[in-house]
Structures are given as C-alpha cells and as structure tokens.
Design a protein around this motif. Structure first.
Motif, PDB file in Angstrom:
ATOM      1  N   LEU A  22       0.831  -1.209   0.000  1.00 19.45           N
ATOM      2  CA  LEU A  22       0.000   0.000   0.000  1.00 19.45           C
ATOM      3  C   LEU A  22       0.864   1.258   0.000  1.00 19.45           C
ATOM      4  O   LEU A  22       0.611   2.197  -0.764  1.00 19.45           O
ATOM      5  N   LEU A  23       1.905   1.258   0.821  1.00 17.92           N
ATOM      6  CA  LEU A  23       2.823   2.398   0.859  1.00 17.92           C
ATOM      7  C   LEU A  23       3.511   2.592  -0.485  1.00 17.92           C
ATOM      8  O   LEU A  23       3.616   3.721  -0.985  1.00 17.92           O
ATOM      9  N   ALA A  24       3.967   1.507  -1.106  1.00 19.92           N
ATOM     10  CA  ALA A  24       4.626   1.601  -2.417  1.00 19.92           C
ATOM     11  C   ALA A  24       3.671   2.153  -3.476  1.00 19.92           C
ATOM     12  O   ALA A  24       4.054   2.989  -4.303  1.00 19.92           O
ATOM     13  N   LEU A  25       2.426   1.715  -3.443  1.00 22.82           N
ATOM     14  CA  LEU A  25       1.440   2.202  -4.420  1.00 22.82           C
ATOM     15  C   LEU A  25       1.095   3.672  -4.178  1.00 22.82           C
ATOM     16  O   LEU A  25       0.919   4.433  -5.139  1.00 22.82           O
ATOM     17  N   VAL A  26       1.005   4.073  -2.927  1.00 21.29           N
ATOM     18  CA  VAL A  26       0.734   5.482  -2.613  1.00 21.29           C
ATOM     19  C   VAL A  26       1.881   6.355  -3.091  1.00 21.29           C
ATOM     20  O   VAL A  26       1.675   7.406  -3.713  1.00 21.29           O
ATOM     21  N   ILE A  27       3.111   5.916  -2.834  1.00 21.38           N
ATOM     22  CA  ILE A  27       4.276   6.675  -3.304  1.00 21.38           C
ATOM     23  C   ILE A  27       4.278   6.755  -4.822  1.00 21.38           C
ATOM     24  O   ILE A  27       4.486   7.825  -5.406  1.00 21.38           O
ATOM     25  N   ALA A  28       4.023   5.629  -5.485  1.00 24.85           N
ATOM     26  CA  ALA A  28       4.013   5.608  -6.950  1.00 24.85           C
ATOM     27  C   ALA A  28       2.928   6.526  -7.509  1.00 24.85           C
ATOM     28  O   ALA A  28       3.146   7.253  -8.481  1.00 24.85           O
ATOM     29  N   ALA A  29       1.761   6.501  -6.904  1.00 24.36           N
ATOM     30  CA  ALA A  29       0.638   7.276  -7.422  1.00 24.36           C
ATOM     31  C   ALA A  29       0.758   8.768  -7.150  1.00 24.36           C
ATOM     32  O   ALA A  29       0.460   9.592  -8.009  1.00 24.36           O
ATOM     33  N   PHE A  30       1.208   9.117  -5.946  1.00 22.95           N
ATOM     34  CA  PHE A  30       1.154  10.522  -5.562  1.00 22.95           C
ATOM     35  C   PHE A  30       2.477  11.269  -5.649  1.00 22.95           C
ATOM     36  O   PHE A  30       2.484  12.498  -5.711  1.00 22.95           O
ATOM     37  N   LEU A  31       3.598  10.562  -5.663  1.00 20.79           N
ATOM     38  CA  LEU A  31       4.879  11.254  -5.755  1.00 20.79           C
ATOM     39  C   LEU A  31       5.502  11.196  -7.147  1.00 20.79           C
ATOM     40  O   LEU A  31       6.259  12.085  -7.510  1.00 20.79           O
ATOM     41  N   SER A  32       5.189  10.172  -7.925  1.00 20.31           N
ATOM     42  CA  SER A  32       5.804  10.069  -9.255  1.00 20.31           C
ATOM     43  C   SER A  32       5.472  11.250 -10.177  1.00 20.31           C
ATOM     44  O   SER A  32       6.331  11.646 -10.967  1.00 20.31           O
ATOM     45  N   PRO A  33       4.274  11.849 -10.097  1.00 19.22           N
ATOM     46  CA  PRO A  33       4.033  13.018 -10.959  1.00 19.22           C
ATOM     47  C   PRO A  33       4.938  14.213 -10.635  1.00 19.22           C
ATOM     48  O   PRO A  33       5.071  15.124 -11.448  1.00 19.22           O
ATOM     49  N   PHE A  34       5.576  14.199  -9.470  1.00 15.33           N
ATOM     50  CA  PHE A  34       6.452  15.303  -9.091  1.00 15.33           C
ATOM     51  C   PHE A  34       7.926  15.000  -9.348  1.00 15.33           C
ATOM     52  O   PHE A  34       8.802  15.755  -8.925  1.00 15.33           O
ATOM     53  N   ALA A  35       8.204  13.903 -10.041  1.00 11.79           N
ATOM     54  CA  ALA A  35       9.589  13.548 -10.357  1.00 11.79           C
ATOM     55  C   ALA A  35      10.196  14.614 -11.267  1.00 11.79           C
ATOM     56  O   ALA A  35       9.497  15.320 -12.000  1.00 11.79           O
ATOM     57  N   SER A  36      11.479  14.705 -11.245  1.00  9.93           N
ATOM     58  CA  SER A  36      12.187  15.712 -12.036  1.00  9.93           C
ATOM     59  C   SER A  36      11.956  15.505 -13.530  1.00  9.93           C
ATOM     60  O   SER A  36      12.044  14.386 -14.024  1.00  9.93           O
ATOM     61  N   PRO A  37      11.673  16.574 -14.255  1.00  9.78           N
ATOM     62  CA  PRO A  37      11.500  16.453 -15.706  1.00  9.78           C
ATOM     63  C   PRO A  37      12.842  16.358 -16.440  1.00  9.78           C
ATOM     64  O   PRO A  37      12.880  16.097 -17.633  1.00  9.78           O
ATOM     65  N   HIS A  38      13.934  16.555 -15.717  1.00 13.10           N
ATOM     66  CA  HIS A  38      15.255  16.504 -16.333  1.00 13.10           C
ATOM     67  C   HIS A  38      15.668  15.054 -16.575  1.00 13.10           C
ATOM     68  O   HIS A  38      15.256  14.162 -15.844  1.00 13.10           O
ATOM     69  N   PRO A  39      16.490  14.814 -17.580  1.00 12.54           N
ATOM     70  CA  PRO A  39      16.899  13.437 -17.884  1.00 12.54           C
ATOM     71  C   PRO A  39      17.737  12.827 -16.761  1.00 12.54           C
ATOM     72  O   PRO A  39      18.396  13.550 -16.016  1.00 12.54           O
ATOM     73  N   ASP A  40      17.673  11.493 -16.671  1.00 12.86           N
ATOM     74  CA  ASP A  40      18.505  10.821 -15.672  1.00 12.86           C
ATOM     75  C   ASP A  40      19.957  10.822 -16.149  1.00 12.86           C
ATOM     76  O   ASP A  40      20.271  11.323 -17.224  1.00 12.86           O
ATOM     77  N   GLY A  41      20.846  10.249 -15.362  1.00 13.72           N
ATOM     78  CA  GLY A  41      22.276  10.311 -15.659  1.00 13.72           C
ATOM     79  C   GLY A  41      22.659   9.728 -17.001  1.00 13.72           C
ATOM     80  O   GLY A  41      23.385  10.348 -17.787  1.00 13.72           O
ATOM     81  N   LEU A  42      22.178   8.533 -17.315  1.00 14.40           N
ATOM     82  CA  LEU A  42      22.531   7.886 -18.576  1.00 14.40           C
ATOM     83  C   LEU A  42      21.980   8.665 -19.768  1.00 14.40           C
ATOM     84  O   LEU A  42      22.668   8.863 -20.775  1.00 14.40           O
ATOM     85  N   GLU A  43      20.755   9.123 -19.662  1.00 14.41           N
ATOM     86  CA  GLU A  43      20.155   9.889 -20.750  1.00 14.41           C
ATOM     87  C   GLU A  43      20.896  11.216 -20.944  1.00 14.41           C
ATOM     88  O   GLU A  43      21.107  11.663 -22.066  1.00 14.41           O
ATOM     89  N   ARG A  44      21.315  11.819 -19.855  1.00 12.68           N
ATOM     90  CA  ARG A  44      22.054  13.082 -19.938  1.00 12.68           C
ATOM     91  C   ARG A  44      23.403  12.894 -20.643  1.00 12.68           C
ATOM     92  O   ARG A  44      23.802  13.696 -21.487  1.00 12.68           O
TER      93      ARG A  44
END
Length: 91
Positions: free
Chosen positions: A9-31
């Motif tokens: 439940l905690l993992a799903l809540v984090i995935a649902a409510f925090l993932s939209p606030f992830a950085s729009p910048h590319p990750d290390g490999l993509e950068r």
C-alpha cells in the motif's frame, strides 16, 4: 493488516502521488547520451512500441494522471516479477 500489505500500500501510494512530481530533467545515462550526441542512436523499435514510453500511459492526456498510473503499473509489475521469481527459486 499484514505487514506485506502495508508495504505494498505504501509503495502504491508513493508511486501514485509522488511520481508526478519527479524531475523532468533526464537521468544520468540519458544526460550523458545527450551530451555525447548518441541519444537518437539508442532509440530502437522496442522503445517505440513500449507500453509506457517516458513513464506515461499514451492513452491518457493528463500528464500527472498518466505518470501516476505508469508508476502504479510499474510497481505492480515489479511486485509480480519479484513474487514469481521468489516462488521459482524457493522450490
């Protein structure tokens, strides 16, 4: 409630409510791929037909909802894979 259910439940809540606030910048490999100019070479047909390219669900127009749904889906797929793998190796 069992401990594993609380963790799920905690993992799903984090995935649902925090993932939209992830950085729009590319990750290390993509950068690094962008900086060195080989990002387009890494785009294979597999990525074009990905069910969730760039952590979004293509059929949903709202970016935050799409990202949240992709996060929840990824969490459930990872859980199913881990559960199946542990069942397989525990035999």
């Amino acid at each position: 409630m069992k401990r594993w259910a609380m963790v799920l439940l905690l993992a799903l809540v984090i995935a649902a409510f925090l993932s939209p606030f992830a950085s729009p910048h590319p990750d290390g490999l993509e950068r690094v791929a962008e900086d060195l100019g080989f990002l387009k070479k890494g785009e294979s047909p597999v990525l074009r037909f990905s069910p969730m390219p760039d952590y979004t669900v293509a059929t949903i127009n709202d970016e935050r909802v799409s990202t949240a749904l992709a996060g929840v889906t990824g969490t459930l797929i990872t859980l199913a894979f881990a559960w199946g793998w542990t069942k397989l190796i525990s035999k």
